[in-house]
Structures are given as C-alpha cells and as structure tokens.
Design a protein around this motif. Sequence first.
Motif, PDB file in Angstrom:
ATOM      1  N   LEU B  68       0.837  -1.203   0.000  1.00 17.42           N
ATOM      2  CA  LEU B  68       0.000   0.000   0.000  1.00 17.42           C
ATOM      3  C   LEU B  68       0.871   1.253   0.000  1.00 17.42           C
ATOM      4  O   LEU B  68       0.633   2.204  -0.758  1.00 17.42           O
ATOM      5  N   GLY B  71       2.472   1.660  -3.300  1.00 16.80           N
ATOM      6  CA  GLY B  71       1.486   2.118  -4.268  1.00 16.80           C
ATOM      7  C   GLY B  71       1.299   3.626  -4.192  1.00 16.80           C
ATOM      8  O   GLY B  71       1.351   4.322  -5.212  1.00 16.80           O
ATOM      9  N   LEU B  72       1.104   4.124  -2.975  1.00 16.72           N
ATOM     10  CA  LEU B  72       0.942   5.572  -2.790  1.00 16.72           C
ATOM     11  C   LEU B  72       2.157   6.310  -3.348  1.00 16.72           C
ATOM     12  O   LEU B  72       2.039   7.302  -4.067  1.00 16.72           O
ATOM     13  N   GLY B 198      -2.445   3.765  -4.796  1.00 18.65           N
ATOM     14  CA  GLY B 198      -2.557   2.956  -3.579  1.00 18.65           C
ATOM     15  C   GLY B 198      -3.704   1.959  -3.683  1.00 18.65           C
ATOM     16  O   GLY B 198      -3.565   0.790  -3.312  1.00 18.65           O
TER      17      GLY B 198
END
Lengths: 244, 292
Positions: B68, B71-72, B198
């Motif tokens: 996560l 992803g961000l 994300g």
Amino acid sequence: MSERSDQGDLLVVRGLVAGYGAAPVLHAVDLTVPAGTIAAVVGANGAGKTTLLRAISGMLRPLAGGVQLAGEDLRGTPVEQLVRRGMAHVPEGRGVIGELTVDENLRLGGLWRRDRADAARALDEVYQLFEPLARRRRHLGHQLSGGERQMLALGRALVGRPRLLLLDEPSLGLAPRVVARTMALLRQLRDRTGLTVLLVEQNVRSALSVADQGVVMALGRVVTTAPAADLRDDADLRHAYLGF
Amino acid sequence: MDRFVFLTLDGLSRGAVYAAFALALVLIWRAARVVNFAQGAMAVAAAYVAYSVSAATGSYWLGFLAALAAGLLFGAVVDRVVMRYVDHASPLNPVIVALGLVLLIQAVLGMVYGSEFRPAGTPFSREGFTVGGLALLSPYDLFVFAAVAVVVSALAWIFARTAVGLRMRAAAFAPEVSRLLGVNVGGMLTLGWALASGVGALAAMLVIPTELGLHPHAMDLVFVSAFTAAVVGGLDSPPGAVVGGLVVGLVLSYVSGYAGSDLTPLAVLVLLLAVLLVRPGGLFAPVAARRV
C-alpha cells in the motif's frame, strides 16, 4: 470586522506589461488604489481590463513591471498564496464551480484560513448577507440563476475576508436591478469593513456611480485617472473613450 | 442452481477487485483527465515490494502494508517525475507516455525478479465454507469484500466530507478558480495519483494470489477487465466504477462457468464494445453537461 485603514495605498501597480504570447496587451500600466476605496477601470472591449486583473492576481505572469499589495512586492508569489495576502479575485464569468454545491463553493473560499472559527463566522455572515444562497445551500452551482451565481462568487470571495477585492465585469448578463444591488453592496462593504475594491466594468454608468476613482483604459494603456464624479461629468472624455 | 450460486459468489468476489481497480482508474481520470494505462504495471511493482518485504520478514501483513505504501509512493512519483511534464493538449500524449511506463516497469521487474511466476500467499484460507454440500465463499473472499468495502467507503468519506476532499474535487473541476481560492492544485493532483495508485496496489494484492501468481504481467488481464468496468460505469463516476466492477466480475464468471474459460477475454471485449456502442458515456454518465 477589520478596522478601517484609510492611510496609504493598498494596491500599487507600476509599469505593468503583460499579454498572451509575445505581443503585450498591457503597455506599462500604472495604477494606485488607496485603502478603503473603490476604483473602477472602464474602457471599450479589448482595452485590456481583464488582462490587467489577471496580471495583478498573477494568473498571467507579467512581462515587466510590478505589483505591490500593502507595500509588499508580489513578484514570484504563487497564485494560491494571494488569498493569504488578502487578495480575492472574482474572475470573468465569476468562476462558480458548477459541480459543487452552494455550501461547498462558499466553504472553499475560507478553506485556506487557519482561524477555523472565524472562517465559520464569515460563512454565516455571507449567508445572512445573501439570503437566497442560504435557502439553496444544497443546490449545485450550475442550478443557480445568473444573479445567484453573482452572489455566490462574491460571497465566496468575502468568506476569505479579503482586504482587496478584484471584480471582473460583475454586471455581465445581469438585470439592472441586480447590478444596482451589487454596486450598493460594494459601497456598503467599503464603508462598513474598509474593503478596497478594484472593479473592471463595461457598464460605465453603474461602475462610476459606485466608484471613488475612475481609471479609463484604451488599447492597453491608462488614458486618464480621475475622481469618478469628475469622469461622470466630463462630456468630452465620455464621448472620446466611453461612448456615451 | 448450485452452480449458479457458486458462479455468482465467485463473480462478485472477482468483481470486488475489478471495482477497486476501476475506481483507481476513475480517480485519476477525474483528477487529471488521463486514463492511466500504466496502473496495472504500477500495481504489480507494488506487489513485488510486498513479496520482497514478506520474504525478508516472514510476515504477510508487513508485506501488505508495504504494498500500500509503495502504491501511494509510485503514484506520487509518476505524477511528479513523469506526468507533470507531459503536454496534455492532446489526450493521446499521456496515454503514450503511460504505455511507455508499462514497458519500462515490466522490463525492470523482469530484470530484478525474473519472469517466472512467484507464489503469492494469502492471509486467510481460500477453502470455501460448505453449507449442505454447497461450497460458498471462502474466508479469503470475505477478506477481499471487506478490504474493498473499507477502501470504497474511506474514499467516499474523504471526497464528500473532508476539507482535503473538497479541495481535490475543486482542483479537478476548476483548477484556475481553485488556485485563486488558495488551493494548491498541483499538490491535489499528486495526492489524487497517490490515492489511486494505492488503491491499485491493494487490488493487485487481493487478486494476484487467486490467479497464477506474481509475474510482471500479472495485472494485464485484470487491467482490461477493470478498464471495461470503468467504462461500463462511465469514467467519471466512482459509484459507476464499483457497480461496473461487480457487473464485469459476474459476466466473466458466468461466461467462464457456462461457456468455458477460454472465452472470458473475448467476453470482456464484447462487453466493452457493447457498452461503447449503446451507451458511450457509460451507464452512470451524468445527465447534466459538464461545462457550465
């Protein structure tokens, strides 16, 4: 409410040159607006009035010259910082965001403020000032009438409690009654809160009726600056530049 | 009947993932008017980060969180380093650049990790609960539903109820006016890319273990399905993306269950074509014109 400060010039524009592409639209414009007064920039279509406002608020990067707000040079200040310096610009067409509700549009005007309590107070004041908006809080911007959009744009600027308000053609497309009410409101804000207004108008009569100072522009230059009352009474000037 | 129930539940479970991935596409489309064709590759890259972290720590959840976060970060980097410098005058430019990013990311992943399938673990069993001899949802399916539901609700809450959500919407609808009102439009754009990427990483983490495993191309087909879902819902509509995702999941599940799994890629394209022919604006196209 901020105390009224009559001393000094709030906005000083010196030798401002700006335009789109290589060819300037404004040629070395000088302009001074004292604090707590209303200045009206009038002139024919294409005189550079809108370009002047855009260059002052930095939406258009000046090619030369400078803008000072309360003695501070604004050169290199990003547009999004100007509200924090006390400048609000209601753009041509008013810039109401049609996809957002009335309430969201208004709250957006105060979102940058650290003082959340006062931002909420300012929002309440705007709802009191513009009754119809309070009844249509949940409506989307594009559902409003022209007059309501005008109120919304003006109200959104006021939520930020600006010192200087730049208004581009507030009378555009509005009924004379609505225009008269808007102009009366500007005068009231000036008297009550010391708001300084730089107004650009095609509607010369109503602009000069409310303004303290009149600035006549033609072909990107300031031709004359004089007390608004004098301009109203100067037949030669009216014929030459204003067409009435 | 049993088979129908099974296929429906299975379709909804895949559909939830498509919904999340389609939502990520819609987020970027709304913020930047770009269809992010690199989203699949970016999500796979985040999944590889999870793989490395899980391999090093032995913990699925640390890997999950790392995915996560990656992803961000990837979203923000792609916006700041690449997309910001792309001329958006022609809508084709960002698309070509995004396709270039796909090649780049997949090549780098291939060089670092090799192109064999890596096993991807799940935190819960994929063995379905059986009720009266009928295999229903597995604990992992429930995890997928819950994760997607949490993300969709959180995004809805951010956009509808928070100040930053209001800023993001304003910046997307009217960048110039928003700047005059003190909104940092560039920052909001980066945030939009980060959030979308994300969500894409989450979708990759959820779907990859249910397929062949981790591979640089693991999200290619998922991307096509999710893109179809986003178009079915109308690219501008977040609720449309969610419904579109579930619809595509169901259609694919029925097609693969009743007509054979060879036909599923074809079914996606037929669905995409049908929607574009019948309702080019998508099922959830806003009635009012955008321009005011």
